[in-house]
Scaffold this motif. Structure first.
Motif, PDB file in Angstrom:
ATOM      1  N   LEU A  40       0.771  -1.142  -0.157  1.00 58.00           N
ATOM      2  CA  LEU A  40      -0.049  -0.004   0.149  1.00 58.00           C
ATOM      3  C   LEU A  40       0.977   1.369  -0.018  1.00 58.00           C
ATOM      4  O   LEU A  40       0.788   2.262  -0.575  1.00 58.00           O
ATOM      5  N   TRP A  41       1.837   1.134   0.788  1.00 58.02           N
ATOM      6  CA  TRP A  41       2.719   2.379   0.676  1.00 58.02           C
ATOM      7  C   TRP A  41       3.629   2.478  -0.477  1.00 58.02           C
ATOM      8  O   TRP A  41       3.783   3.677  -0.930  1.00 58.02           O
ATOM      9  N   ALA A  46       4.447   5.382  -5.251  1.00 57.39           N
ATOM     10  CA  ALA A  46       4.747   5.614  -6.712  1.00 57.39           C
ATOM     11  C   ALA A  46       3.593   6.501  -7.240  1.00 57.39           C
ATOM     12  O   ALA A  46       4.390   7.172  -8.406  1.00 57.39           O
ATOM     13  N   ALA A  47       2.620   6.677  -6.752  1.00 61.30           N
ATOM     14  CA  ALA A  47       1.767   7.650  -7.316  1.00 61.30           C
ATOM     15  C   ALA A  47       2.243   9.175  -7.117  1.00 61.30           C
ATOM     16  O   ALA A  47       2.252   9.834  -8.342  1.00 61.30           O
ATOM     17  N   ILE A  48       3.135   9.451  -6.207  1.00 62.72           N
ATOM     18  CA  ILE A  48       3.562  10.630  -6.117  1.00 62.72           C
ATOM     19  C   ILE A  48       4.703  10.925  -7.385  1.00 62.72           C
ATOM     20  O   ILE A  48       4.690  11.996  -8.039  1.00 62.72           O
ATOM     21  N   VAL A  53       6.352  13.836 -11.696  1.00 60.34           N
ATOM     22  CA  VAL A  53       7.163  13.870 -12.908  1.00 60.34           C
ATOM     23  C   VAL A  53       6.346  14.292 -14.091  1.00 60.34           C
ATOM     24  O   VAL A  53       6.654  15.204 -14.878  1.00 60.34           O
ATOM     25  N   VAL A  54       5.411  13.728 -14.449  1.00 66.19           N
ATOM     26  CA  VAL A  54       4.480  13.823 -15.630  1.00 66.19           C
ATOM     27  C   VAL A  54       3.786  15.299 -15.568  1.00 66.19           C
ATOM     28  O   VAL A  54       3.935  16.145 -16.546  1.00 66.19           O
ATOM     29  N   ALA A  89      11.450  12.233  -8.420  1.00 61.08           N
ATOM     30  CA  ALA A  89      12.141  11.291  -9.325  1.00 61.08           C
ATOM     31  C   ALA A  89      13.383  10.636  -8.865  1.00 61.08           C
ATOM     32  O   ALA A  89      13.685   9.341  -8.796  1.00 61.08           O
ATOM     33  N   PHE A  90      13.990  11.370  -8.081  1.00 61.06           N
ATOM     34  CA  PHE A  90      15.446  11.007  -7.469  1.00 61.06           C
ATOM     35  C   PHE A  90      15.683  10.505  -6.112  1.00 61.06           C
ATOM     36  O   PHE A  90      16.709   9.880  -5.715  1.00 61.06           O
ATOM     37  N   ASN A  91      14.461  10.961  -5.390  1.00 58.37           N
ATOM     38  CA  ASN A  91      14.541  10.730  -3.988  1.00 58.37           C
ATOM     39  C   ASN A  91      13.318  10.138  -3.290  1.00 58.37           C
ATOM     40  O   ASN A  91      13.460   9.673  -2.234  1.00 58.37           O
ATOM     41  N   THR A  92      12.213  10.241  -3.655  1.00 57.57           N
ATOM     42  CA  THR A  92      11.098   9.834  -3.087  1.00 57.57           C
ATOM     43  C   THR A  92      11.131   8.323  -2.996  1.00 57.57           C
ATOM     44  O   THR A  92      10.760   7.754  -1.771  1.00 57.57           O
TER      45      THR A  92
END
Length: 413
Positions: A40-41, A46-48, A53-54, A89-92
């Motif tokens: 779930l997390w 991933a949604a973030i 990014v998009v 993109a690089f940290n989340t």
């Protein structure tokens, strides 16, 4: 120093254990979660990344690919979009995997980058918002003062990043990896292990310089601007042009207030989380603290995905740009896309000729547009207006009906 708990002293890399829980003797890692919780997390984080990014990439395209959108405010919005997209993109996901597993898989270089870049990105984001607030203040409160040129705006953006990189340098410089029993951790190893001398002052400085002080400046600027705009009705002035100008300025201010408030709400729990651990360490030894940290981190990281949504909802031009970018979706129409482009001189001349009138005492030409347009754009428009009043053999009075270009009155400067 290398035997300190994982992530202790690391502003962005503190996992639940690194936040004060666990400790060196917790080899069994009591913070292991069930698989369904991790899944779930993972979807939430991933949604973030996907939306941020998009969405921010589309914002950058809308501004840079359309000449009419290249204004002072929009250049700062591009800078804001770049910093947010890069952090997402690089940290989340790196932060997420470290928080869930409490094991650092990515080596020394990325450990330093992970502690360095997010801090710089947050600084760059909030300073970009501050620059926009100051620009709005100067444009509305001091309209006779020269506006920033495109070159000056780019210089300001460079200064923002240089300052952001300098402020985040200590976090990356002292970051290191350490081998604990059975796992590798990433942490910030402050000199001489004197937390009170280095770590707390640095974290307080980061909070003040990346949150409190900029928000105070922004709050003051928008308060003065808001009072001016909402109290700027001139008795007896009912011209459409006047109301269009005031309405356009209000829309810009409303949108930026929403952006700033969103940032403030998303990052406040994050700052509180790291400040409180110095006053109540026992709380951070609870098993549930990992869930708290994941929620706080998710909220902070989610700030990178909201701005494109806000622009799309509150600004006509960005909305049309997003429709154009996602025109492949069956339920989205991009029929208004031509309104986003800067009309050519020939097109304006053609439009003007349709509405010319022959009897007026003076030559008056009015071209509807953004009241906050760049100075060089205003100069070009003025020159174009003069050209449109001549038909070769005699002087004629002309005007461009505001409806033909009324779309531009709601643009973002």
């Amino acid at each position: 120093m290398a035997d300190r708990p994982a992530g202790n002293g690391s502003w962005f890399n503190a996992s639940s254990e690194g936040g004060g829980g666990g400790g060196e003797d917790d080899d069994d890692n009591p913070f292991v979660q069930p698989g369904w919780q991790v899944a779930l997390w993972a979807v939430a984080y991933a949604a973030i990344v996907l939306v941020s990014v998009v969405g921010n990439a589309v914002v950058i395209w809308i501004v840079l690919a359309h000449r009419r959108m290249r204004t002072v405010t929009n250049y700062f919005l591009v800078n804001l979009a770049c910093s947010e997209a890069a952090m997402a993109a690089f940290n989340t996901l790196i932060n997420f995997t470290y928080a869930v597993h409490n094991v650092w898989y990515y080596g020394l270089f990325y450990c330093r980058f992970q502690n360095f870049f997010p801090v710089a990105s947050v600084f760059a984001s909030i300073y970009s918002m501050t620059a926009i607030a100051v620009d709005r203040y100067m444009a509305i409160i001091r309209p006779l003062q020269p506006r920033l040129s495109a070159t000056a705006t780019k210089i300001v953006i460079c200064v923002i990043w240089v300052l952001a990189l300098l402020l985040s340098f200590p976090q990356g410089y002292y970051a290191t990896t350490a081998q604990l029993p059975g796992r590798v951790v990433c942490m910030v190893d402050w000199p001489e292990n004197t937390t009170l001398t280095y770590e707390i002052p640095y974290r307080l400085s980061v909070m003040l310089l990346s949150y409190v002080v900029p928000l105070l400046v922004i709050g003051y600027a928008y308060t003065v601007v808001g009072i001016t705009l909402w109290a700027s009705e001139i008795p007896g002035d009912s011209s459409d042009r006047y109301h269009e100008q005031v309405s356009a300025k209000r829309k810009v201010v409303k949108m930026m207030i929403v952006v700033v408030c969103t940032f403030a709400v998303c990052w406040l729990p994050f700052h509180i989380y790291f400040i409180l651990q110095h006053f109540n360490e026992e709380l951070y030894q609870k098993k549930y603290i990992q869930q708290v940290y994941l929620a706080v981190l998710w909220l902070a990281m989610s700030s990178t995905m909201y701005n494109p949504i806000i622009y799309c909802c509150l600004n006509d031009r960005f909305r049309i740009g997003f429709k154009r970018a996602f025109r492949w979706c069956p339920f989205i129409s991009s029929s208004e896309y031509e309104g986003l482009e800067m009309k050519s001189t020939r097109y304006l001349q053609t439009q003007s000729s349709m509405y010319k009138i022959s009897r007026m005492e003076t030559t008056v030409t009015s071209v509807a547009g953004n009241p906050e347009e760049e100075l060089e754009e205003l100069g070009k428009t003025k020159r174009l207006s003069v050209d449109l009043t001549s038909n070769g053999s005699s002087r004629r009075d002309s005007k461009t009906v505001s409806e033909s270009l009324s779309f531009y009155s709601s643009t973002l400067s």
